[in-house]
Design a protein around this motif. Structure first.
Motif, PDB file in Angstrom:
ATOM      1  N   VAL A 282       0.830  -1.208   0.000  1.00 26.25           N
ATOM      2  CA  VAL A 282       0.000   0.000   0.000  1.00 26.25           C
ATOM      3  C   VAL A 282       0.863   1.256   0.000  1.00 26.25           C
ATOM      4  O   VAL A 282       0.638   2.194  -0.787  1.00 26.25           O
ATOM      5  CB  VAL A 282      -0.954  -0.020   1.213  1.00 26.25           C
ATOM      6  CG1 VAL A 282      -1.629   1.336   1.383  1.00 26.25           C
ATOM      7  CG2 VAL A 282      -2.002  -1.099   1.040  1.00 26.25           C
ATOM      8  N   LEU A 302      -4.497   0.036  -5.868  1.00 32.82           N
ATOM      9  CA  LEU A 302      -5.029   0.465  -4.573  1.00 32.82           C
ATOM     10  C   LEU A 302      -6.542   0.277  -4.501  1.00 32.82           C
ATOM     11  O   LEU A 302      -7.086  -0.070  -3.442  1.00 32.82           O
ATOM     12  CB  LEU A 302      -4.668   1.922  -4.322  1.00 32.82           C
ATOM     13  CG  LEU A 302      -3.191   2.197  -3.997  1.00 32.82           C
ATOM     14  CD1 LEU A 302      -2.909   3.690  -3.992  1.00 32.82           C
ATOM     15  CD2 LEU A 302      -2.810   1.582  -2.649  1.00 32.82           C
ATOM     16  N   HIS A 303      -7.238   0.485  -5.619  1.00 37.94           N
ATOM     17  CA  HIS A 303      -8.680   0.233  -5.651  1.00 37.94           C
ATOM     18  C   HIS A 303      -8.970  -1.237  -5.366  1.00 37.94           C
ATOM     19  O   HIS A 303      -9.889  -1.566  -4.595  1.00 37.94           O
ATOM     20  CB  HIS A 303      -9.240   0.625  -7.019  1.00 37.94           C
ATOM     21  CG  HIS A 303      -9.716   2.046  -7.085  1.00 37.94           C
ATOM     22  ND1 HIS A 303     -10.775   2.513  -6.337  1.00 37.94           N
ATOM     23  CD2 HIS A 303      -9.274   3.095  -7.817  1.00 37.94           C
ATOM     24  CE1 HIS A 303     -10.961   3.799  -6.611  1.00 37.94           C
ATOM     25  NE2 HIS A 303     -10.065   4.177  -7.500  1.00 37.94           N
ATOM     26  N   ARG A 306      -8.273  -2.026  -1.737  1.00 36.15           N
ATOM     27  CA  ARG A 306      -9.310  -1.447  -0.867  1.00 36.15           C
ATOM     28  C   ARG A 306     -10.568  -2.303  -0.872  1.00 36.15           C
ATOM     29  O   ARG A 306     -11.248  -2.434   0.166  1.00 36.15           O
ATOM     30  CB  ARG A 306      -9.623  -0.020  -1.341  1.00 36.15           C
ATOM     31  CG  ARG A 306     -10.699   0.703  -0.551  1.00 36.15           C
ATOM     32  CD  ARG A 306     -10.237   0.969   0.866  1.00 36.15           C
ATOM     33  NE  ARG A 306     -11.171   1.798   1.588  1.00 36.15           N
ATOM     34  CZ  ARG A 306     -12.293   1.349   2.144  1.00 36.15           C
ATOM     35  NH1 ARG A 306     -12.600   0.069   2.059  1.00 36.15           N
ATOM     36  NH2 ARG A 306     -13.102   2.170   2.796  1.00 36.15           N
ATOM     37  N   SER A 307     -10.915  -2.875  -2.008  1.00 36.70           N
ATOM     38  CA  SER A 307     -12.119  -3.705  -2.084  1.00 36.70           C
ATOM     39  C   SER A 307     -11.892  -5.104  -1.504  1.00 36.70           C
ATOM     40  O   SER A 307     -12.819  -5.695  -0.934  1.00 36.70           O
ATOM     41  CB  SER A 307     -12.582  -3.819  -3.534  1.00 36.70           C
ATOM     42  OG  SER A 307     -11.564  -4.425  -4.334  1.00 36.70           O
ATOM     43  N   PRO A 310     -10.479  -4.303   3.071  1.00 34.87           N
ATOM     44  CA  PRO A 310     -10.799  -2.959   3.589  1.00 34.87           C
ATOM     45  C   PRO A 310     -10.292  -2.717   4.994  1.00 34.87           C
ATOM     46  O   PRO A 310     -10.056  -1.571   5.384  1.00 34.87           O
ATOM     47  CB  PRO A 310     -12.333  -2.923   3.528  1.00 34.87           C
ATOM     48  CG  PRO A 310     -12.748  -4.353   3.569  1.00 34.87           C
ATOM     49  CD  PRO A 310     -11.683  -5.125   2.862  1.00 34.87           C
ATOM     50  N   PHE A 313      -7.059  -0.590   5.603  1.00 36.92           N
ATOM     51  CA  PHE A 313      -7.087   0.869   5.517  1.00 36.92           C
ATOM     52  C   PHE A 313      -7.771   1.524   6.711  1.00 36.92           C
ATOM     53  O   PHE A 313      -7.958   2.737   6.713  1.00 36.92           O
ATOM     54  CB  PHE A 313      -7.780   1.290   4.224  1.00 36.92           C
ATOM     55  CG  PHE A 313      -7.055   0.847   2.984  1.00 36.92           C
ATOM     56  CD1 PHE A 313      -6.090   1.652   2.408  1.00 36.92           C
ATOM     57  CD2 PHE A 313      -7.323  -0.387   2.412  1.00 36.92           C
ATOM     58  CE1 PHE A 313      -5.411   1.243   1.273  1.00 36.92           C
ATOM     59  CE2 PHE A 313      -6.648  -0.804   1.271  1.00 36.92           C
ATOM     60  CZ  PHE A 313      -5.693   0.004   0.709  1.00 36.92           C
ATOM     61  N   THR A 314      -8.158   0.717   7.717  1.00 34.97           N
ATOM     62  CA  THR A 314      -8.670   1.296   8.960  1.00 34.97           C
ATOM     63  C   THR A 314      -7.565   1.476   9.991  1.00 34.97           C
ATOM     64  O   THR A 314      -7.826   2.019  11.074  1.00 34.97           O
ATOM     65  CB  THR A 314      -9.755   0.375   9.550  1.00 34.97           C
ATOM     66  OG1 THR A 314      -9.177  -0.912   9.850  1.00 34.97           O
ATOM     67  CG2 THR A 314     -10.907   0.198   8.571  1.00 34.97           C
ATOM     68  N   THR A 342     -11.002   8.404  -0.046  1.00 32.03           N
ATOM     69  CA  THR A 342     -11.444   7.143  -0.641  1.00 32.03           C
ATOM     70  C   THR A 342     -10.781   5.944   0.028  1.00 32.03           C
ATOM     71  O   THR A 342     -11.452   4.993   0.413  1.00 32.03           O
ATOM     72  CB  THR A 342     -11.155   7.118  -2.152  1.00 32.03           C
ATOM     73  OG1 THR A 342     -11.822   8.222  -2.783  1.00 32.03           O
ATOM     74  CG2 THR A 342     -11.652   5.825  -2.780  1.00 32.03           C
ATOM     75  N   LEU A 343      -9.454   6.003   0.162  1.00 25.54           N
ATOM     76  CA  LEU A 343      -8.753   4.877   0.760  1.00 25.54           C
ATOM     77  C   LEU A 343      -8.938   4.827   2.272  1.00 25.54           C
ATOM     78  O   LEU A 343      -9.294   3.798   2.847  1.00 25.54           O
ATOM     79  CB  LEU A 343      -7.260   4.951   0.421  1.00 25.54           C
ATOM     80  CG  LEU A 343      -6.878   4.816  -1.051  1.00 25.54           C
ATOM     81  CD1 LEU A 343      -5.365   4.903  -1.216  1.00 25.54           C
ATOM     82  CD2 LEU A 343      -7.384   3.508  -1.633  1.00 25.54           C
ATOM     83  N   PHE A 344      -8.715   5.954   2.937  1.00 24.03           N
ATOM     84  CA  PHE A 344      -8.728   5.988   4.401  1.00 24.03           C
ATOM     85  C   PHE A 344      -9.968   6.713   4.927  1.00 24.03           C
ATOM     86  O   PHE A 344      -9.874   7.570   5.810  1.00 24.03           O
ATOM     87  CB  PHE A 344      -7.458   6.666   4.922  1.00 24.03           C
ATOM     88  CG  PHE A 344      -6.195   5.907   4.624  1.00 24.03           C
ATOM     89  CD1 PHE A 344      -5.778   4.879   5.454  1.00 24.03           C
ATOM     90  CD2 PHE A 344      -5.436   6.211   3.509  1.00 24.03           C
ATOM     91  CE1 PHE A 344      -4.610   4.177   5.179  1.00 24.03           C
ATOM     92  CE2 PHE A 344      -4.267   5.522   3.229  1.00 24.03           C
ATOM     93  CZ  PHE A 344      -3.857   4.496   4.063  1.00 24.03           C
TER      94      PHE A 344
END
Length: 417
Positions: A282, A302-303, A306-307, A310, A313-314, A342-344
């Motif tokens: 990442v 990254l998309h 993220r999917s 998830p 990214f928390t 979007t990511l975070f």
């Protein structure tokens, strides 16, 4: 200046073809009433090759470069004051940049003030912080010296300009200029100067090498034999970027992972990195978002991350390391919005987890390893599980029953809604 074919050239009655094989010619119009004639230079571009497998990218024709390829053109440049002054201006501009690099002279471009712009001799506005004039002069000298006649013309012009050896100065600028744009332009210009045997022999004394078939195939390639010396940045008066001074703020981004968008991998999962190194992957892709070449492929990777994952990214610790990269490198506004919103968008920032205390650290601190970043997420998960176990049994059961009742009471949404 006009581009035309040989058939169009021969239609003019006063046109004389100087070199038919290269399609260079002069067209002299009849003298006007004031007794002064007008001279035009024509050349014809070769047709684009149908196969681009071995095609070379050539720079567009340059007016002075085309003139200097013939004996008549060199005579015309030296015999006309306006053309001769332009040639001297090219040489002196590059020579001034060479002297400034060596700190042998001080060039006051601000005229005693701190303004960023000044007026040139023709009344035009010139940016004091721009080296466009120097780079354009370098290209002009390179195009002129790319032919045997033009190289002789350069040497003659340097003799007239106080014995300046412009070829030596360009070679030194290519290796030692503190301005990277000038250094890169000089490398291209040296390639143009290597299109003649005399130019290659001269540049070889300054540590530049050439392909074996450079002259036969007209490759126009000149590369420094010591690559480390070419990429070495010496101390200079320019402001240092933070990422060139603080090497601790960097992340591992190999070319196999962060690649240009047109270099599609054989396996789509290749851009997702190694298993168990997601945090490292990442950060590598986020750092590549500041590069226009790798931005597209890294944003797509990254998309997908993220999917698929998830929860990664928390992690507030990963978000803090990302802020270090945002504080160091230059990102476009769209890339910043993509990273932050979007990511975070689901980062854990509650007080109970101690996430807010993580941001008390300095943004100039080194980037943490992916193991340290992952450890925080593991500890947080264990803390949540432990706190859930410590709750009374009836409370846990009631909470689960209440959630089940809420799900049953919730209205069902139609798929088309």
């Amino acid at each position: 200046v006009k581009t035309c074919s040989v058939h169009d050239i021969e239609r003019f009655p006063h046109c004389g073809i100087v070199r038919r094989d290269q399609l260079y010619c002069f067209f002299d119009e009849q003298p006007q009433a004031h007794g002064r004639g007008f001279c035009r230079v024509f050349w014809s571009l070769q047709e684009i090759q149908t196969s681009h497998n071995n095609a070379l990218v050539r720079p567009l024709p340059h007016f002075y470069g085309e003139l200097a390829k013939t004996e008549e053109g060199c005579t015309y440049i030296l015999g006309h004051e306006e053309f001769n002054m332009d040639l001297q201006s090219f040489v002196l501009t590059v020579h001034s940049a060479y002297l400034e690099m060596l700190d042998m002279t001080t060039i006051d471009t601000n005229d005693g003030n701190d303004e960023n712009f000044r007026l040139d001799s023709r009344g035009g506005l010139v940016d004091n912080n721009s080296n466009l004039e120097c780079r354009s002069s370098l290209w002009a000298l390179g195009m002129i010296g790319s032919s045997p006649k033009g190289l002789e013309l350069l040497r003659a012009a340097c003799t007239m300009a106080a014995d300046i050896n412009i070829l030596d100065e360009i070679a030194v600028l290519a290796k030692q200029s503190p301005i990277l744009s000038i250094r890169g332009t000089c490398l291209y210009v040296l390639g143009l100067l290597s299109r003649t045997q005399s130019g290659m022999t001269h540049l070889s004394h300054f540590g530049f090498g050439f392909p074996a078939d450079n002259f036969d195939l007209d490759l126009a390639v000149a590369m420094p034999e010591d690559v480390h010396e070419f990429f070495e940045l010496r101390d200079n008066r320019h402001m240092h970027a933070l990422h060139t001074v603080n090497h601790a703020i960097s992340c591992f981004s190999p070319p196999a992972l962060c690649r240009p968008g047109n270099m599609k991998p054989m396996d789509p999962n290749e851009l997702l990195g190694k298993s168990g190194h997601t945090e490292e992957t990442v950060l590598a892709h986020i750092s590549s978002l500041c590069n226009n070449v790798t931005q597209k492929s890294s944003a797509s990777a990254l998309h997908r991350l993220r999917s698929k994952k998830p929860s990664i990214f928390t992690n507030p610790l990963l978000f803090r390391e990302t802020l270090k990269l945002l504080n160091t490198y230059q990102f476009k506004l769209a890339a910043k919005r993509f990273i932050l919103f979007t990511l975070f968008d689901q980062v854990i920032l509650d007080e109970d987890s101690g996430a807010l205390q993580l941001f008390d650290a300095s943004l100039s601190a080194p980037i943490l390893s992916f193991k340290q970043i992952r450890e925080w997420r593991y500890n947080y998960r264990q803390k949540v599980i432990q706190s859930h176990k410590n709750k009374p049994p009836h409370h846990r059961k009631g909470s689960s029953m209440s959630r089940d009742k809420q799900k049953q009471a919730a209205p069902k949404m139609h798929p088309s809604a």
